[in-house]
Design an enzyme around this catalytic site. Sequence first.
Site, PDB file in Angstrom:
ATOM      1  N   HIS A  87       9.600 102.978 138.025  1.00 36.05           N
ATOM      2  CA  HIS A  87       9.781 101.762 137.221  1.00 36.05           C
ATOM      3  C   HIS A  87       8.578 100.856 137.444  1.00 36.05           C
ATOM      4  O   HIS A  87       8.445 100.229 138.493  1.00 36.05           O
ATOM      5  CB  HIS A  87      11.093 101.089 137.676  1.00 36.05           C
ATOM      6  CG  HIS A  87      11.416  99.826 136.959  1.00 36.05           C
ATOM      7  ND1 HIS A  87      12.419  98.982 137.381  1.00 36.05           N
ATOM      8  CD2 HIS A  87      10.888  99.242 135.850  1.00 36.05           C
ATOM      9  CE1 HIS A  87      12.499  97.939 136.566  1.00 36.05           C
ATOM     10  NE2 HIS A  87      11.570  98.069 135.639  1.00 36.05           N
TER      11      HIS A  87
ATOM     12  N   SER B 205      17.345 102.828 144.638  1.00 34.87           N
ATOM     13  CA  SER B 205      16.010 102.214 144.620  1.00 34.87           C
ATOM     14  C   SER B 205      15.476 102.081 146.043  1.00 34.87           C
ATOM     15  O   SER B 205      16.055 101.361 146.872  1.00 34.87           O
ATOM     16  CB  SER B 205      16.074 100.823 143.986  1.00 34.87           C
ATOM     17  OG  SER B 205      14.864 100.139 144.266  1.00 34.87           O
TER      18      SER B 205
ATOM     19  N   ASP C  83      10.332 101.379 142.516  1.00 33.99           N
ATOM     20  CA  ASP C  83       9.990 100.092 141.901  1.00 33.99           C
ATOM     21  C   ASP C  83       8.578  99.679 142.263  1.00 33.99           C
ATOM     22  O   ASP C  83       8.308  99.335 143.422  1.00 33.99           O
ATOM     23  CB  ASP C  83      10.968  99.017 142.398  1.00 33.99           C
ATOM     24  CG  ASP C  83      12.322  99.097 141.711  1.00 33.99           C
ATOM     25  OD1 ASP C  83      12.355  99.185 140.476  1.00 33.99           O
ATOM     26  OD2 ASP C  83      13.348  99.064 142.427  1.00 33.99           O
TER      27      ASP C  83
ATOM     28  N   ASP D   4      19.747  98.638 135.622  1.00 29.62           N
ATOM     29  CA  ASP D   4      19.027  98.377 136.878  1.00 29.62           C
ATOM     30  C   ASP D   4      19.183  96.931 137.325  1.00 29.62           C
ATOM     31  O   ASP D   4      18.693  96.019 136.661  1.00 29.62           O
ATOM     32  CB  ASP D   4      17.544  98.713 136.664  1.00 29.62           C
ATOM     33  CG  ASP D   4      16.710  98.524 137.915  1.00 29.62           C
ATOM     34  OD1 ASP D   4      17.287  98.303 138.994  1.00 29.62           O
ATOM     35  OD2 ASP D   4      15.473  98.611 137.797  1.00 29.62           O
TER      36      ASP D   4
ATOM     37  N   MET E 265       5.609  96.975 141.769  1.00 27.27           N
ATOM     38  CA  MET E 265       5.438  95.574 141.339  1.00 27.27           C
ATOM     39  C   MET E 265       4.030  95.105 141.676  1.00 27.27           C
ATOM     40  O   MET E 265       3.528  95.398 142.762  1.00 27.27           O
ATOM     41  CB  MET E 265       6.440  94.691 142.089  1.00 27.27           C
ATOM     42  CG  MET E 265       7.875  95.122 141.922  1.00 27.27           C
ATOM     43  SD  MET E 265       8.952  94.031 142.869  1.00 27.27           S
ATOM     44  CE  MET E 265      10.545  94.743 142.459  1.00 27.27           C
TER      45      MET E 265
ATOM     46  N   HIS F  39      14.788 106.013 142.520  1.00 20.94           N
ATOM     47  CA  HIS F  39      14.188 104.926 141.734  1.00 20.94           C
ATOM     48  C   HIS F  39      13.064 104.282 142.542  1.00 20.94           C
ATOM     49  O   HIS F  39      13.263 103.865 143.689  1.00 20.94           O
ATOM     50  CB  HIS F  39      15.276 103.905 141.402  1.00 20.94           C
ATOM     51  CG  HIS F  39      14.849 102.885 140.401  1.00 20.94           C
ATOM     52  ND1 HIS F  39      14.769 103.141 139.044  1.00 20.94           N
ATOM     53  CD2 HIS F  39      14.467 101.581 140.542  1.00 20.94           C
ATOM     54  CE1 HIS F  39      14.383 102.045 138.403  1.00 20.94           C
ATOM     55  NE2 HIS F  39      14.183 101.087 139.297  1.00 20.94           N
TER      56      HIS F  39
ATOM     57  N   MET G 287       6.692  97.662 137.050  1.00 21.18           N
ATOM     58  CA  MET G 287       6.760  96.238 136.711  1.00 21.18           C
ATOM     59  C   MET G 287       5.358  95.678 136.897  1.00 21.18           C
ATOM     60  O   MET G 287       5.094  94.888 137.814  1.00 21.18           O
ATOM     61  CB  MET G 287       7.797  95.546 137.611  1.00 21.18           C
ATOM     62  CG  MET G 287       9.225  95.883 137.208  1.00 21.18           C
ATOM     63  SD  MET G 287      10.417  95.553 138.499  1.00 21.18           S
ATOM     64  CE  MET G 287      10.261  97.058 139.445  1.00 21.18           C
TER      65      MET G 287
ATOM     66  N   MET H 226      17.398  96.071 132.078  1.00 18.07           N
ATOM     67  CA  MET H 226      17.438  95.269 133.303  1.00 18.07           C
ATOM     68  C   MET H 226      18.711  94.430 133.311  1.00 18.07           C
ATOM     69  O   MET H 226      19.000  93.718 132.342  1.00 18.07           O
ATOM     70  CB  MET H 226      16.228  94.319 133.381  1.00 18.07           C
ATOM     71  CG  MET H 226      14.904  94.962 133.740  1.00 18.07           C
ATOM     72  SD  MET H 226      14.859  95.941 135.264  1.00 18.07           S
ATOM     73  CE  MET H 226      15.476  94.811 136.505  1.00 18.07           C
TER      74      MET H 226
END
Length: 214
Positions: free
Chosen positions: A65, A7, A34, A174, A36, A32, A67, A136
């Site tokens: 991913h 990540s 992330d 993850d 957010m 990965h 979020m 998760m």
Amino acid sequence: MICISPSILSADFSKLGDEVLKVKEAGAEFLHIDVMDGLFVPNISFGAPVFKCIRNLTDMVFDVHLMINEPIRYIDDFVNAGADIITVHYEAAKDVRGTLEYIKSKGVRASLSIKPDTPSSVLDQFYDICDMMLIMTVEPGFGGQKLIDKTLENIKHAYILREKTKSGFLIEADGGINAENARLVRAAGADVLVAGSSVFKAADYKKAVDALRG
Ligand code: DX5
Ligand code: ZN
């Protein structure tokens, strides 16, 4: 086969391109990413323009991913930036199936994630449409947390679901995965292990990736 997905949340952003090349060289198959929004999770990371800059450095699988609330609003941006897999959260979308269908309609693999306290049975209705399920193993929002043991049951649930339905979706775990607990995560049924701090904070990325793979 186990795939490792470092990540970039834990990478040194002042040299992001070099960091990506280093984890590729260390043998990681996925990257990965992330994203957010400060609403679905209490943290803000980065958006599509940032990872678009590193897309042409490598042919690694870009494992995005999201979020973010109502992720369908931004799917086009992430597809255009070069995502290979897009994960959305069950808890974040009003129309989960419609969102997964939209991702697939763009020729990108669709993945669904649940937070640690979401009953894993919610996954059952989506086995037919998911290319991956992301379990998760920490509360989403921050890197560097400790794996929550009970989430291994959610990985097992996804594994049994895959067996029962004879599906081919990948199972990604993850959060908080390191050399000490990776064996348990693999044994629970995960094929793709995300690792932020245990790779990017290691002195030797290759050793760290190899240790996770077991
Ligand atoms: C948490 C993120 C994770 C996290 C992983 O919200 O989804 O991908 O960055 O980092 P570590 O491996 O440090 O828990
Ligand atoms: Zn993640």
